[in-house]
Write a protein that holds these residues in place. Structure first.
Motif, PDB file in Angstrom:
ATOM      1  N   ILE A 124      11.500   0.210  -8.027  1.00 44.70           N
ATOM      2  CA  ILE A 124      10.712  -0.999  -8.261  1.00 44.70           C
ATOM      3  C   ILE A 124      11.728  -2.103  -8.513  1.00 44.70           C
ATOM      4  O   ILE A 124      12.489  -2.051  -9.476  1.00 44.70           O
ATOM      5  CB  ILE A 124       9.791  -0.838  -9.486  1.00 44.70           C
ATOM      6  N   ILE A 125      11.763  -3.094  -7.625  1.00 43.43           N
ATOM      7  CA  ILE A 125      12.743  -4.178  -7.707  1.00 43.43           C
ATOM      8  C   ILE A 125      12.009  -5.509  -7.537  1.00 43.43           C
ATOM      9  O   ILE A 125      11.202  -5.664  -6.633  1.00 43.43           O
ATOM     10  CB  ILE A 125      13.821  -4.061  -6.604  1.00 43.43           C
ATOM     11  N   PHE A 126      12.337  -6.463  -8.399  1.00 44.04           N
ATOM     12  CA  PHE A 126      11.726  -7.789  -8.319  1.00 44.04           C
ATOM     13  C   PHE A 126      12.788  -8.861  -8.135  1.00 44.04           C
ATOM     14  O   PHE A 126      13.912  -8.713  -8.592  1.00 44.04           O
ATOM     15  CB  PHE A 126      10.925  -8.087  -9.589  1.00 44.04           C
ATOM     16  N   ASN A 127      12.391  -9.944  -7.436  1.00 44.27           N
ATOM     17  CA  ASN A 127      13.291 -11.086  -7.316  1.00 44.27           C
ATOM     18  C   ASN A 127      13.171 -11.935  -8.585  1.00 44.27           C
ATOM     19  O   ASN A 127      12.384 -11.626  -9.474  1.00 44.27           O
ATOM     20  CB  ASN A 127      13.012 -11.888  -6.040  1.00 44.27           C
ATOM     21  N   ARG A 128      13.939 -12.992  -8.671  1.00 44.78           N
ATOM     22  CA  ARG A 128      13.988 -13.800  -9.889  1.00 44.78           C
ATOM     23  C   ARG A 128      12.650 -14.445 -10.235  1.00 44.78           C
ATOM     24  O   ARG A 128      12.346 -14.686 -11.400  1.00 44.78           O
ATOM     25  CB  ARG A 128      15.070 -14.883  -9.762  1.00 44.78           C
ATOM     26  N   THR A 129      11.805 -14.708  -9.241  1.00 42.72           N
ATOM     27  CA  THR A 129      10.509 -15.335  -9.515  1.00 42.72           C
ATOM     28  C   THR A 129       9.466 -14.328  -9.976  1.00 42.72           C
ATOM     29  O   THR A 129       8.352 -14.705 -10.320  1.00 42.72           O
ATOM     30  CB  THR A 129       9.980 -16.082  -8.284  1.00 42.72           C
ATOM     31  N   GLY A 130       9.799 -13.031  -9.965  1.00 45.05           N
ATOM     32  CA  GLY A 130       8.889 -12.014 -10.487  1.00 45.05           C
ATOM     33  C   GLY A 130       8.002 -11.359  -9.450  1.00 45.05           C
ATOM     34  O   GLY A 130       7.058 -10.661  -9.788  1.00 45.05           O
ATOM     35  N   PHE A 131       8.310 -11.563  -8.168  1.00 43.39           N
ATOM     36  CA  PHE A 131       7.552 -10.905  -7.111  1.00 43.39           C
ATOM     37  C   PHE A 131       8.382  -9.775  -6.517  1.00 43.39           C
ATOM     38  O   PHE A 131       9.604  -9.809  -6.532  1.00 43.39           O
ATOM     39  CB  PHE A 131       7.134 -11.910  -6.034  1.00 43.39           C
ATOM     40  N   PHE A 132       7.699  -8.770  -5.996  1.00 43.20           N
ATOM     41  CA  PHE A 132       8.388  -7.598  -5.455  1.00 43.20           C
ATOM     42  C   PHE A 132       9.368  -8.032  -4.367  1.00 43.20           C
ATOM     43  O   PHE A 132       9.026  -8.816  -3.478  1.00 43.20           O
ATOM     44  CB  PHE A 132       7.377  -6.598  -4.895  1.00 43.20           C
TER      45      PHE A 132
END
Length: 194
Positions: A124-132
């Motif tokens: 499970i990895i998210f970008n800085r804006t909090g989306f997958f």
């Protein structure tokens, strides 16, 4: 309150269903479901509400499910294991099973949530804006920043009550309502709620 990083299955109170929040320091948000999207964005409303908690539902020795209380949905992979989706009644838990592993970067500080699929570990990895973060996003970001740590993070912290409270009765009551409404419940969940 941040809990010490301890594998889920080794907590001193090893309940089948535990309530918690999973926080990403990278995105400054909690893992949750908004609509049908799995996000780890900063909260606009009251994220301290217990309804925003996740139930960690242990279904066998090494694997668990992530159930979002407010939406009544499970966090799962899509059929190709490419992105996270919300499922109200998963018919096959293969897409919804996760394992907790130590962070590769902060071994004593954070954890990663993974799934093994065809001998490949999916995180499970998210970008800085909090989306997958999809592989397309990661590749594009890497070309620009040349550093994975500036693009995405798989590291999470668990937070929530420190006391040992099993959420099994509440979780099973929700599953019973689903079954009474004519939905199929997987055998693993039926066994858990016997």
């Amino acid at each position: 309150i941040l809990c010490p990083v301890t594998p889920i299955n080794s907590y001193s109170c090893n309940y089948a269903v535990k309530s918690t929040k999973i926080y990403s320091e990278f995105t400054k948000g909690h893992l949750r479901i908004e609509g049908n999207r799995v996000v780890a964005t900063q909260c606009k409303d009251n994220c301290s509400s217990l309804s925003e908690n996740l139930y960690i539902v242990t279904i066998d020795r090494h694997y668990f499910l992530l159930y979002h209380v407010k939406s009544g949905k499970f966090i799962c992979w899509n059929n190709k294991f490419k992105k996270l989706i919300a499922r109200r009644n998963p018919t096959n838990l293969t897409y919804c099973k996760f394992e907790e592993k130590p962070s590769k970067t902060f071994k004593n500080y954070a954890t990663r949530y993974t799934t093994n699929y065809n001998n490949t570990e999916k995180e499970i990895i998210f970008n800085r804006t909090g989306f997958f973060a999809t592989s397309k996003y990661i590749n594009k970001c890497m070309k620009r920043h040349r550093s994975i740590s500036k693009c995405v993070s798989p590291d999470f912290l668990q937070s929530g009550p420190n006391e040992c409270n099993s959420q099994l009765p509440e979780f099973c009551a929700k599953m019973k309502i689903r079954k009474d409404n004519g939905h199929n419940i997987t055998p693993e969940l039926m066994d858990l709620c016997k």
